[in-house]
Design an enzyme around this catalytic site. Sequence first.
Site, PDB file in Angstrom:
ATOM      1  N   TYR A  98      68.954   4.200 104.154  1.00 35.21           N
ATOM      2  CA  TYR A  98      70.419   4.205 104.438  1.00 35.21           C
ATOM      3  C   TYR A  98      70.954   2.852 105.074  1.00 35.21           C
ATOM      4  O   TYR A  98      71.777   2.120 104.527  1.00 35.21           O
ATOM      5  CB  TYR A  98      70.726   5.294 105.153  1.00 35.21           C
TER       6      TYR A  98
ATOM      7  N   SER B   9      79.176   0.523 108.053  1.00 37.79           N
ATOM      8  CA  SER B   9      78.815   1.389 109.132  1.00 37.79           C
ATOM      9  C   SER B   9      78.457   0.542 110.205  1.00 37.79           C
ATOM     10  O   SER B   9      78.244  -0.903 110.122  1.00 37.79           O
ATOM     11  CB  SER B   9      77.439   2.262 108.693  1.00 37.79           C
TER      12      SER B   9
HETATM   13  N1  LIG Z   1      80.344  10.015 109.190  1.00 32.74           N
HETATM   14  C1  LIG Z   1      79.701   9.054 109.874  1.00 32.74           C
HETATM   15  O1  LIG Z   1      79.153   8.947 111.005  1.00 32.74           O
HETATM   16  C2  LIG Z   1      79.486   7.688 109.143  1.00 32.74           C
HETATM   17  C3  LIG Z   1      79.628   6.494 109.849  1.00 32.74           C
HETATM   18  C4  LIG Z   1      79.600   5.305 109.363  1.00 32.74           C
HETATM   19  C5  LIG Z   1      79.756   5.039 108.060  1.00 32.74           C
HETATM   20  N2  LIG Z   1      79.972   6.473 107.207  1.00 32.74           N
HETATM   21  C6  LIG Z   1      80.105   6.233 105.722  1.00 32.74           C
HETATM   22  O2  LIG Z   1      81.477   6.974 105.387  1.00 32.74           O
HETATM   23  C7  LIG Z   1      81.403   7.164 104.047  1.00 32.74           C
HETATM   24  C8  LIG Z   1      82.001   8.647 104.021  1.00 32.74           C
HETATM   25  O3  LIG Z   1      81.143   9.548 104.676  1.00 32.74           O
HETATM   26  P1  LIG Z   1      81.531  10.936 105.342  1.00 32.74           P
HETATM   27  O4  LIG Z   1      81.046  10.710 106.857  1.00 32.74           O
HETATM   28  O5  LIG Z   1      82.986  10.978 105.243  1.00 32.74           O
HETATM   29  O6  LIG Z   1      80.660  11.889 104.782  1.00 32.74           O
HETATM   30  P2  LIG Z   1      81.117  13.122 103.881  1.00 32.74           P
HETATM   31  O7  LIG Z   1      81.917  14.207 104.513  1.00 32.74           O
HETATM   32  O8  LIG Z   1      79.967  13.766 103.547  1.00 32.74           O
HETATM   33  O9  LIG Z   1      81.955  12.494 102.517  1.00 32.74           O
HETATM   34  C9  LIG Z   1      81.140  11.775 101.586  1.00 32.74           C
HETATM   35  C10 LIG Z   1      81.965  11.687 100.402  1.00 32.74           C
HETATM   36  O10 LIG Z   1      81.237  11.050  99.485  1.00 32.74           O
HETATM   37  C11 LIG Z   1      81.304  11.515  98.132  1.00 32.74           C
HETATM   38  N3  LIG Z   1      80.139  11.228  97.236  1.00 32.74           N
HETATM   39  C12 LIG Z   1      78.747  11.219  97.452  1.00 32.74           C
HETATM   40  N4  LIG Z   1      78.409  10.915  96.292  1.00 32.74           N
HETATM   41  C13 LIG Z   1      79.226  10.548  95.247  1.00 32.74           C
HETATM   42  C14 LIG Z   1      79.323  10.125  94.079  1.00 32.74           C
HETATM   43  N5  LIG Z   1      77.973   9.871  93.281  1.00 32.74           N
HETATM   44  N6  LIG Z   1      80.579   9.982  93.502  1.00 32.74           N
HETATM   45  C15 LIG Z   1      81.750  10.102  94.180  1.00 32.74           C
HETATM   46  N7  LIG Z   1      81.736  10.505  95.472  1.00 32.74           N
HETATM   47  C16 LIG Z   1      80.457  10.753  96.190  1.00 32.74           C
HETATM   48  C17 LIG Z   1      81.072  13.274  98.721  1.00 32.74           C
HETATM   49  O11 LIG Z   1      81.346  14.102  97.640  1.00 32.74           O
HETATM   50  P3  LIG Z   1      80.644  15.542  97.572  1.00 32.74           P
HETATM   51  O12 LIG Z   1      81.748  16.461  98.425  1.00 32.74           O
HETATM   52  O13 LIG Z   1      80.936  15.857  95.961  1.00 32.74           O
HETATM   53  O14 LIG Z   1      79.355  15.474  98.129  1.00 32.74           O
HETATM   54  C18 LIG Z   1      82.053  13.163  99.680  1.00 32.74           C
HETATM   55  O15 LIG Z   1      83.576  13.153  99.271  1.00 32.74           O
HETATM   56  C19 LIG Z   1      80.128   6.987 103.634  1.00 32.74           C
HETATM   57  O16 LIG Z   1      79.849   5.764 102.994  1.00 32.74           O
HETATM   58  C20 LIG Z   1      79.207   6.843 104.858  1.00 32.74           C
HETATM   59  O17 LIG Z   1      78.228   6.319 104.581  1.00 32.74           O
HETATM   60  C21 LIG Z   1      80.074   7.632 107.840  1.00 32.74           C
END
Ligand SMILES: NC(=O)c1ccc[n+]([C@@H]2O[C@H](COP(=O)([O-])OP(=O)(O)OC[C@H]3O[C@@H](n4cnc5c(N)ncnc54)[C@H](OP(=O)(O)O)[C@@H]3O)[C@@H](O)[C@H]2O)c1
Length: 279
Positions: free
Chosen positions: A154, A141
């Site tokens: 986080y 991130s």
């Molecule tokens: N969105 C942002 O602004 C942003 C910015 C920087 C970095 N990120 C990073 O990007 C990554 C993805 O996030 P996203 O933004 O796409 O959010 P998201 O739409 O909430 O997706 C998160 C994913 O992680 C899964 N997950 C959570 N716990 C898990 C576990 N124990 N085992 C397997 N899967 C699990 C969730 O599954 P469920 O559907 O079952 O909950 C979902 O598929 C994360 O690492 C986040 O920190 C996001």
Amino acid sequence: MISNQRVAVVTGSSSGIGLETSLTLARNGFLTYATMRNLNKSENIISLAETEKLPLKTLQLDVVDDRSVENAIRSIRAESSRIDVLVNNAGYTVNGAFEEHAMEEIKAQFETNLFGLIRVTQAVLPIMRRQKSGIIVNISSAVGRFGYPGGSVYVSTKFAVEGLSESISYELEPFGIKVVLIEPGVIRTNIVNSMVTAKKSQDPNSPYSQLMQKVVRSLERMMENGSSADVVAKAVLEAVTTENPSLRYLAGKDIESWMEAKRSMSDEEFYKMMKENLK
Ligand SMILES: NC(=O)c1ccc[n+]([C@@H]2O[C@H](COP(=O)([O-])OP(=O)(O)OC[C@H]3O[C@@H](n4cnc5c(N)ncnc54)[C@H](OP(=O)(O)O)[C@@H]3O)[C@@H](O)[C@H]2O)c1
């Protein structure tokens, strides 16, 4: 029959960045294992893959569960004999004042965002080491490089992912394995809905209440202007299809200016700018 098709494994493919990355890799010819902890959420990706005739399979993988990780990686190895790309994407955010976080909330966050990534990577590495090639892509991130109030836990997980990735890149290079960090800015995904707020920080009488409310308002404002998940998927694709990938890739419209500020400002100037943004 031995196929030359490159094999990719993506964690957390039920929504957001993971879903988009799995589809993008499959659309670009990777046999993609779109893994998720809850296969009940696989309908959408399966239907898209069927419509577009993509080389994509779904598989159960919960990054916090040793057995689930072992089973998933074992079955991929049995079926495809190789893993060329691992995208460690699964994660969520906890929000709250540091003093008010229960130790369980902190440990749970580390269990998914850091130990989950470690668990999956350690399961995949022997396969990549034997085949003398592979690329590990860790979704970090922008806040893997700077902190913000309410984000101490986080942010700590993402700083840890950065340090881990940088360190193992030296160890793995002799085995032909590359390590890449993707640093997204604000991306419109399900991350806001799945955000966990420290219980004590939800109390309106909390001494941090005003600050936390400002932080949440500012996060909501940034989310409205956030980029879509496909910009992150494109960064992953670029990293895994380039011969000599960089260690870090930025993804998202706001991120370049944030990183430029971080590079060019003193810590004091950066701190002042962050405080201005929270008004
Ligand atoms: N969105 C942002 O602004 C942003 C910015 C920087 C970095 N990120 C990073 O990007 C990554 C993805 O996030 P996203 O933004 O796409 O959010 P998201 O739409 O909430 O997706 C998160 C994913 O992680 C899964 N997950 C959570 N716990 C898990 C576990 N124990 N085992 C397997 N899967 C699990 C969730 O599954 P469920 O559907 O079952 O909950 C979902 O598929 C994360 O690492 C986040 O920190 C996001």
